[in-house]
Design an enzyme around this catalytic site. Structure first.
Site, PDB file in Angstrom:
ATOM      1  N   PRO A 119      32.969 -10.886 -89.842  1.00  0.00           N
ATOM      2  CG  PRO A 119      31.178 -10.320 -90.966  1.00  0.00           C
ATOM      3  CD  PRO A 119      32.340 -10.147 -90.824  1.00  0.00           C
ATOM      4  CD  GLU A 120      35.917 -15.935 -88.165  1.00  0.00           C
ATOM      5  OE1 GLU A 120      35.322 -17.217 -88.433  1.00  0.00           O
ATOM      6  OE2 GLU A 120      36.653 -15.347 -88.652  1.00  0.00           O
ATOM      7  CG  HIS A 158      30.270   1.820 -99.281  1.00  0.00           C
ATOM      8  ND1 HIS A 158      31.060   1.641-100.483  1.00  0.00           N
ATOM      9  CD2 HIS A 158      30.814   2.766 -98.426  1.00  0.00           C
ATOM     10  CE1 HIS A 158      32.321   2.508-100.220  1.00  0.00           C
ATOM     11  NE2 HIS A 158      32.076   3.171 -99.131  1.00  0.00           N
ATOM     12  NE  ARG A 175      38.564  -3.977 -96.265  1.00  0.00           N
ATOM     13  CZ  ARG A 175      39.560  -4.764 -95.502  1.00  0.00           C
ATOM     14  NH1 ARG A 175      39.304  -5.050 -94.363  1.00  0.00           N
ATOM     15  NH2 ARG A 175      40.704  -5.039 -96.182  1.00  0.00           N
TER      16      ARG A 175
END
Ligand SMILES: [Zn+2]
Length: 283
Positions: free
Chosen positions: A2-3, A104, A123
């Site tokens: 994500p930017e 997660h 992650r």
């Protein structure tokens, strides 16, 4: 990953459901993400109301009624989802469509009326911080100007570039100067403004910085808009690709003809990042 446009899309997805909501309970499934979660995390959040959800560069900022700010960085794969009746919402699905395994789900924030916010991160490159509101400026002291703010314009960019020998492409990626422009957006903006990525930043004329600042805003806004479209496309296409990447004019198009002049797009490495440009119409 994500930017800025993706993080802003998440912010816009969360805000209407969470602003004003009171935190009833916080559960941590583990002690750390990329870094350890803040001390007394649950205790400091419980009972507070979320007054506003803001953003600085790629950081989401949950402003709380007890004068604390919860900062969240999504890292590579961090996602929020809201569960509970009408509020059910998954604002991170558009940039990562892999099914969110509840294995997660690391942080659970429960609100009144059975609504809850879940932070999922496969992650675990994401992280959270908690600090007092008056420390906010200090936290971002080394961070550059927001490219979508009113303060960012040709004059501001000219001032930032003045005297710099580094190439303009590298300068645009310096987060201490401008916060939140990723590699793709830098390439696309320079193409739109017809400026060579190799040109020393200090050599840009006033007119060029005006065109470039406008191009940066245009590219980021377009990405923001397409972020929304990608959400639907991801579902339609079974998760193969969003619409966003089909909009690239230069990025990833090495060896293909320039959409403006037909010359072949070139790719080279600048400060460890791939730069795509048209050597004919970017001067
Ligand atoms: Zn060209």
């Amino acid at each position: 990953m994500p930017e800025l446009p993706e993080v802003e899309t998440v912010r816009r997805g969360l805000a209407p459901y969470l602003e004003g909501a009171k935190i009833a309970r916080v559960t941590l499934r583990r002690k750390d993400l990329r870094f350890p979660l803040p001390a007394s995390f649950s205790k400091r959040l419980t009972g507070a109301r979320i007054t506003k959800i803001g953003r600085r560069a790629k950081y989401l900022l949950f402003h709380l009624s007890n004068d604390l700010v919860l900062l969240s960085h999504l890292g590579m794969s961090g996602r929020f989802r809201i569960e509970g009746g009408k509020a059910a919402n998954n604002p991170g699905a558009f940039y990562d469509d892999t099914p969110a395994s509840t294995r997660h789900d690391h942080v659970l924030i429960e609100f009144d009326a059975k609504k809850r916010l879940i932070y999922n991160d496969t992650r675990r490159f994401g992280f959270m911080e908690l600090f007092a509101k008056n420390e906010l400026t200090k936290r971002f002291v080394n961070m550059g100007i927001e490219p979508l703010s009113n303060e960012f314009n040709g004059h501001a960019l000219y001032a930032l570039c003045k005297g710099k020998k580094a190439p303009i492409k590298t300068t645009l990626l310096d987060q201490g100067l401008i916060a939140g422009i990723g590699n793709i957006y830098a390439c696309e903006a320079l193409y739109l403004a017809k400026i060579s990525p190799k040109k020393p930043a200090g050599k840009l004329k006033r007119e060029e910085t005006r065109l470039l600042s406008a191009a940066i805003k245009k590219i980021l806004k377009k990405a923001l808009k397409l972020g929304g479209s990608t959400l639907r496309d991801f579902h339609d296409a079974g998760g193969t690709a969003g619409r966003f990447q089909h909009e690239f004019c230069v990025y990833g198009r090495a060896g293909k003809p320039c959409l403006r002049c037909g010359s072949l797009i070139k790719c080279f490495t600048q400060a460890g990042r791939s730069t795509f440009y048209c050597p004919n119409c970017q001067r």
